[in-house]
Write an enzyme that holds these catalytic residues in place. Structure first.
Site, PDB file in Angstrom:
ATOM      1  N   GLY A 216     -41.219  62.655  11.834  1.00 37.14           N
ATOM      2  CA  GLY A 216     -40.466  61.445  11.498  1.00 37.14           C
ATOM      3  C   GLY A 216     -41.253  60.364  10.792  1.00 37.14           C
ATOM      4  O   GLY A 216     -40.762  59.251  10.619  1.00 37.14           O
TER       5      GLY A 216
ATOM      6  N   GLU B  58     -45.384  67.015  14.861  1.00 34.84           N
ATOM      7  CA  GLU B  58     -44.902  68.039  13.925  1.00 34.84           C
ATOM      8  C   GLU B  58     -44.184  67.394  12.745  1.00 34.84           C
ATOM      9  O   GLU B  58     -42.987  67.611  12.543  1.00 34.84           O
ATOM     10  CB  GLU B  58     -44.001  69.049  14.645  1.00 34.84           C
ATOM     11  CG  GLU B  58     -42.916  68.402  15.490  1.00 34.84           C
ATOM     12  CD  GLU B  58     -42.066  69.405  16.266  1.00 34.84           C
ATOM     13  OE1 GLU B  58     -42.558  70.498  16.581  1.00 34.84           O
ATOM     14  OE2 GLU B  58     -40.900  69.060  16.547  1.00 34.84           O
TER      15      GLU B  58
ATOM     16  N   GLY C  35     -43.028  66.710   8.843  1.00 37.46           N
ATOM     17  CA  GLY C  35     -42.671  67.544   7.697  1.00 37.46           C
ATOM     18  C   GLY C  35     -42.764  66.738   6.406  1.00 37.46           C
ATOM     19  O   GLY C  35     -43.667  66.927   5.594  1.00 37.46           O
ATOM     20  N   ARG C  36     -41.853  65.773   6.278  1.00 38.97           N
ATOM     21  CA  ARG C  36     -41.729  65.019   5.026  1.00 38.97           C
ATOM     22  C   ARG C  36     -43.049  64.384   4.591  1.00 38.97           C
ATOM     23  O   ARG C  36     -43.452  64.506   3.437  1.00 38.97           O
ATOM     24  CB  ARG C  36     -40.664  63.923   5.199  1.00 38.97           C
ATOM     25  CG  ARG C  36     -40.271  63.240   3.895  1.00 38.97           C
ATOM     26  CD  ARG C  36     -39.278  62.103   4.130  1.00 38.97           C
ATOM     27  NE  ARG C  36     -38.054  62.533   4.766  1.00 38.97           N
ATOM     28  CZ  ARG C  36     -36.977  62.994   4.135  1.00 38.97           C
ATOM     29  NH1 ARG C  36     -36.966  63.039   2.816  1.00 38.97           N
ATOM     30  NH2 ARG C  36     -35.913  63.371   4.806  1.00 38.97           N
TER      31      ARG C  36
ATOM     32  N   CYS D 201     -21.022  68.581 -13.286  1.00 40.72           N
ATOM     33  CA  CYS D 201     -19.781  67.894 -13.609  1.00 40.72           C
ATOM     34  C   CYS D 201     -19.286  67.155 -12.373  1.00 40.72           C
ATOM     35  O   CYS D 201     -18.225  67.472 -11.823  1.00 40.72           O
ATOM     36  CB  CYS D 201     -18.737  68.890 -14.085  1.00 40.72           C
ATOM     37  SG  CYS D 201     -19.359  69.920 -15.412  1.00 40.72           S
TER      38      CYS D 201
ATOM     39  N   TYR E  84     -37.986  68.384   1.431  1.00 41.83           N
ATOM     40  CA  TYR E  84     -36.522  68.230   1.444  1.00 41.83           C
ATOM     41  C   TYR E  84     -36.006  68.060   0.011  1.00 41.83           C
ATOM     42  O   TYR E  84     -35.225  67.146  -0.271  1.00 41.83           O
ATOM     43  CB  TYR E  84     -36.095  67.053   2.321  1.00 41.83           C
ATOM     44  CG  TYR E  84     -36.609  67.147   3.742  1.00 41.83           C
ATOM     45  CD1 TYR E  84     -36.024  68.042   4.648  1.00 41.83           C
ATOM     46  CD2 TYR E  84     -37.673  66.380   4.182  1.00 41.83           C
ATOM     47  CE1 TYR E  84     -36.498  68.144   5.948  1.00 41.83           C
ATOM     48  CE2 TYR E  84     -38.147  66.468   5.473  1.00 41.83           C
ATOM     49  CZ  TYR E  84     -37.557  67.358   6.356  1.00 41.83           C
ATOM     50  OH  TYR E  84     -38.027  67.453   7.640  1.00 41.83           O
TER      51      TYR E  84
HETATM   52  C1  LIG Z   1     -36.981  67.800  11.026  1.00 44.54           C
HETATM   53  C2  LIG Z   1     -37.814  67.850  12.239  1.00 44.54           C
HETATM   54  C3  LIG Z   1     -39.158  67.487  12.192  1.00 44.54           C
HETATM   55  C4  LIG Z   1     -39.809  66.929  10.965  1.00 44.54           C
HETATM   56  O1  LIG Z   1     -39.274  65.686  10.625  1.00 44.54           O
HETATM   57  P1  LIG Z   1     -39.884  64.860   9.387  1.00 44.54           P
HETATM   58  O2  LIG Z   1     -39.016  63.663   9.284  1.00 44.54           O
HETATM   59  O3  LIG Z   1     -39.797  65.741   8.197  1.00 44.54           O
HETATM   60  O4  LIG Z   1     -41.294  64.522   9.731  1.00 44.54           O
HETATM   61  C5  LIG Z   1     -39.914  67.659  13.340  1.00 44.54           C
HETATM   62  N1  LIG Z   1     -39.368  68.138  14.482  1.00 44.54           N
HETATM   63  C6  LIG Z   1     -38.065  68.470  14.553  1.00 44.54           C
HETATM   64  C7  LIG Z   1     -37.528  68.987  15.833  1.00 44.54           C
HETATM   65  C8  LIG Z   1     -37.243  68.326  13.450  1.00 44.54           C
HETATM   66  O5  LIG Z   1     -35.944  68.639  13.550  1.00 44.54           O
END
Ligand SMILES: *Cc1c(COP(=O)(O)O)cnc(C)c1O
Length: 404
Positions: A240, A274, A276-277, A352, A381
């Protein structure tokens, strides 16, 4: 990146294309790692970008990968053999759970009492113990006011995944049901090892807001684990970390976050995150070409090859995707080159639909048909959340800078 983009621009049919800067990704990850104190383990949420080359670079520097489906699990196990995998996400099927047990998944993030019992049955049947974190949906975790201040408009709408009614995780009362069942002495329960709790409550938060959330999770998890006899608990604080699409040079304050976690950590505990973004967003570029520029009722539109079916991020999050223009001098036609006047220009794709907007009302005096546009922050994403099949345009190419 620029050199490769310009080379692709000169090659027939090579654009649109994604370019991933693997060296940049490796350097970014090294900096993130340095900011995190030793008791913190870094997993990467594969759903942000499962590109195989990206995964290989990430897996070299992270402690593991978080996968959220049987498909991601198989893909990660194939692409980075030996990587530690945590299997999370709602709605795991019995077949996915069984395959994950056989594959020797490192941790299961369990979303419900039913899922826990399915996992117990699968572990018993496979004769292989499974290690469990129960995912909690903490009550009253509404982000504090400062969290809202912290998230600038450019970070887009925060995705709240904990607090009120949610399909994710378990209310504390369900956690207690799980603990009762695990302690109940059944053979299936005996095939499971409860390691701790998991919480991923929101996405798009700054360091201060995320530390506030971590504090609440730790508080709850410590008490719950102590009450239920979980020794040396593992506490997964989720991802997050915000990416600011309006200020592409800004970065989540990893040093401040790391210092906060170092203060919060206690001996014997494992803290795990954990993201991601904020791991892969910065390493990706979507490079394309301006096909046409034209005025319409007092506004200007630049139509680029491709669009939001390749890069859905700005449509999904409601922002203007940051970009750089790479001017191209050559113009092969004997008529005037379409070009933007002094006013704002809206950059759209080939679909379109009026929703196919990549950036709205941006100042781009002199943008011409034939120029290249490289959209940044397209490493998370982006391609993998886009609706590729819509309108049947050709798919972009994928190219890499460095080896990470
Ligand atoms: C999507 C997700 C993440 C990663 O979230 P980011 O905003 O990309 O850092 C981590 N844990 C869980 C369970 C998620 O669903």
């Amino acid at each position: 990146m620029r050199e490769l983009a310009e080379r692709l621009g000169r090659a027939e049919g090579a654009l649109p294309a994604y370019v991933y800067d693997l060296d940049g990704l490796g350097a970014h990850l090294a900096a993130v790692r340095t900011a995190l104190p030793p008791p913190v383990e870094l997993f990467y949420a594969v759903k942000a970008n499962p590109d195989p080359a990206v995964l290989r670079v990430v897996a070299q520097r992270a402690d593991g990968l978080e996968v959220a489906s049987g498909g991601e699990l198989a893909h990660a196990a194939d692409g980075v053999p030996g990587a530690r995998l945590a299997f999370g996400g709602p709605g795991k099927t019995a077949a996915e759970i069984a395959a994950a047990v056989r594959a020797g998944v490192f941790r299961f993030h369990v979303e419900s009492p039913h899922e826990l019992r399915q996992l117990g049955a699968a572990a018993l049947a496979a004769g292989r113990p499974a290690d469990v974190l129960l995912r909690v949906n903490l009550p009253a975790t509404a982000p504090e006011p400062r969290a809202a201040q912290n998230a600038s408009p450019g970070s887009g709408a925060r995705l709240v995944m904990g607090g009120g009614p949610q399909p994710f995780g378990m209310d504390p009362v369900l956690l207690d049901h799980c603990a009762d069942w695990l302690a109940g002495g059944s053979r299936a329960a005996g095939a499971l090892r409860l390691r701790g709790l998991h919480a991923h409550l929101a996405s798009g938060l700054g360091a201060a807001a995320l530390l506030g959330s971590a504090g609440r999770v730790l508080d709850f998890a410590r008490r719950w684990c102590a009450r239920n006899g979980v020794r040396n608990p593992e506490i997964n604080l989720g991802g997050g970390m915000a990416v600011d699409y309006l200020r592409p040079g800004a970065r989540f304050d990893w040093p401040a976050y790391g210092r906060g976690l170092a203060l919060a950590a206690r001996a014997g505990e494992t803290l795990r995150i954990e993201p991601g973004r904020a791991v892969t967003a910065y390493c990706g570029w979507y490079v394309t070409r301006v096909l046409d520029v034209k005025p319409s009722n007092g506004q200007a539109f630049a139509v680029v090859a491709g669009g939001t079916h390749h890069l859905r991020t700005p449509a999904a999050k409601g922002h203007d995707q940051p970009f750089a223009v790479l001017p191209v001098a050559a113009w092969p036609h004997d008529w005037a080159r379409p070009a933007a006047a002094a006013g704002p220009v809206t950059i759209v794709g080939q679909l379109c639909t009026p929703k196919d907007v990549l950036a709205r009302n941006v100042r781009l005096p002199g943008l011409r048909a034939g120029d290249l546009v490289a959209f940044g922050l397209a490493g998370a994403y982006a391609w993998n959340i886009s609706h590729h099949g819509f309108l049947m345009h050709p798919e972009p190419g994928f190219h890499y800078v460095g080896t990470g």
